[in-house]
Design an enzyme around this catalytic site. Structure first.
Site, mmCIF file in Angstrom:
data_model
loop_
_atom_site.group_PDB
_atom_site.id
_atom_site.type_symbol
_atom_site.label_atom_id
_atom_site.label_comp_id
_atom_site.label_asym_id
_atom_site.label_seq_id
_atom_site.Cartn_x
_atom_site.Cartn_y
_atom_site.Cartn_z
ATOM 1 N N ASP A 241 169.060 -8.681 -1.526
ATOM 2 C CA ASP A 241 168.754 -7.877 -0.344
ATOM 3 C C ASP A 241 167.282 -8.069 0.009
ATOM 4 O OD1 ASP A 241 168.450 -5.998 1.654
ATOM 5 O OD2 ASP A 241 169.377 -4.373 0.526
ATOM 6 N N ASN B 46 174.068 -3.144 7.084
ATOM 7 C CA ASN B 46 174.459 -4.006 8.192
ATOM 8 C C ASN B 46 173.295 -4.294 9.143
ATOM 9 O OD1 ASN B 46 176.739 -3.911 11.008
ATOM 10 N ND2 ASN B 46 176.379 -5.617 9.646
ATOM 11 N N CYS C 36 177.549 -5.964 4.038
ATOM 12 C CA CYS C 36 176.398 -5.669 3.177
ATOM 13 C C CYS C 36 176.173 -4.165 3.159
ATOM 14 C CB CYS C 36 175.160 -6.464 3.588
ATOM 15 S SG CYS C 36 174.380 -5.973 5.128
ATOM 16 N N CYS D 88 170.559 -6.602 7.732
ATOM 17 C CA CYS D 88 169.837 -7.771 7.201
ATOM 18 C C CYS D 88 170.782 -8.933 6.911
ATOM 19 C CB CYS D 88 169.074 -7.418 5.922
ATOM 20 S SG CYS D 88 167.775 -6.187 6.113
ATOM 21 N N ARG D 89 171.389 -8.913 5.736
ATOM 22 C CA ARG D 89 172.191 -10.048 5.280
ATOM 23 C C ARG D 89 173.427 -10.298 6.137
ATOM 24 N NH1 ARG D 89 172.622 -7.844 -0.737
ATOM 25 N NH2 ARG D 89 172.473 -5.927 0.481
ATOM 26 N N SER D 90 174.225 -9.274 6.338
ATOM 27 C CA SER D 90 175.488 -9.517 7.046
ATOM 28 C C SER D 90 175.298 -9.902 8.511
ATOM 29 C CB SER D 90 176.462 -8.343 6.879
ATOM 30 O OG SER D 90 175.942 -7.142 7.376
#
Length: 159
Positions: free
Chosen positions: A124, A11, A8, A13-15
């Site tokens: 995001d 690095n 993402c 939040c999402r990943s």
């Protein structure tokens, strides 16, 4: 052992949420795997995941506190079997760094696990409240379930 990388922006939040979710799912069914995550922007290198991402994961029994943000490198193509981008900017950046068709074949959009060929991005949540993190978590959880289903199906075909 399969090796999976999630990518993402920063690095945080999402990943890392995807990393934690998939690592736990594979651990529970005893599939040996290396699961990691990284980003493309250096402003969070060395940082732990966003507190909201950690809270949402912790509420579901997943500890992200040990993660530290890192950058995507071309060496990741050699190390990982699957590389999942969270959105089109990540996908484009990864593909620009791919050195071969074999590298490119490892890369896909995370949500193509749920919606094949649609190349949809995971929103995001960083710009939003906790509820957005919860929604992203559920989406990533479902995509990780689909990944596990595919790995199990391939494993059964080899038997």
């Amino acid at each position: 052992m399969i090796k999976i990388l999630f990518v993402c922006t920063g690095n945080i939040c999402r990943s890392p949420m995807a990393e934690g979710i998939l690592r736990e799912k594979l651990r529970k069914i005893k599939i040996p795997a290396e699961v990691d995550s990284c980003g493309f922007e250096s402003f969070h290198v060395g940082d732990p995941p966003d507190a909201r991402a950690q809270e949402v994961a912790r509420n579901r029994g997943i500890d992200l506190s040990g993660h530290r943000a890192r950058l995507f490198t071309t060496a990741d193509f050699e190390k990982f079997d699957y590389i999942y981008a969270m959105d089109s900017s990540h996908f484009t950046n990864i593909m620009k760094l791919a050195g071969s068709s074999a590298d490119k074949a490892k890369v896909d959009y995370m949500l193509n696990l749920l919606y094949p060929g649609q190349n949809l991005g995971v929103t995001d949540p960083w710009y939003h409240q906790l509820k957005a993190f919860e929604q992203v978590y559920l989406q990533l959880d479902e995509a990780c379930d689909r990944f596990v289903d595919q790995i199990l199906a391939r494993s059964n075909q080899k038997k």
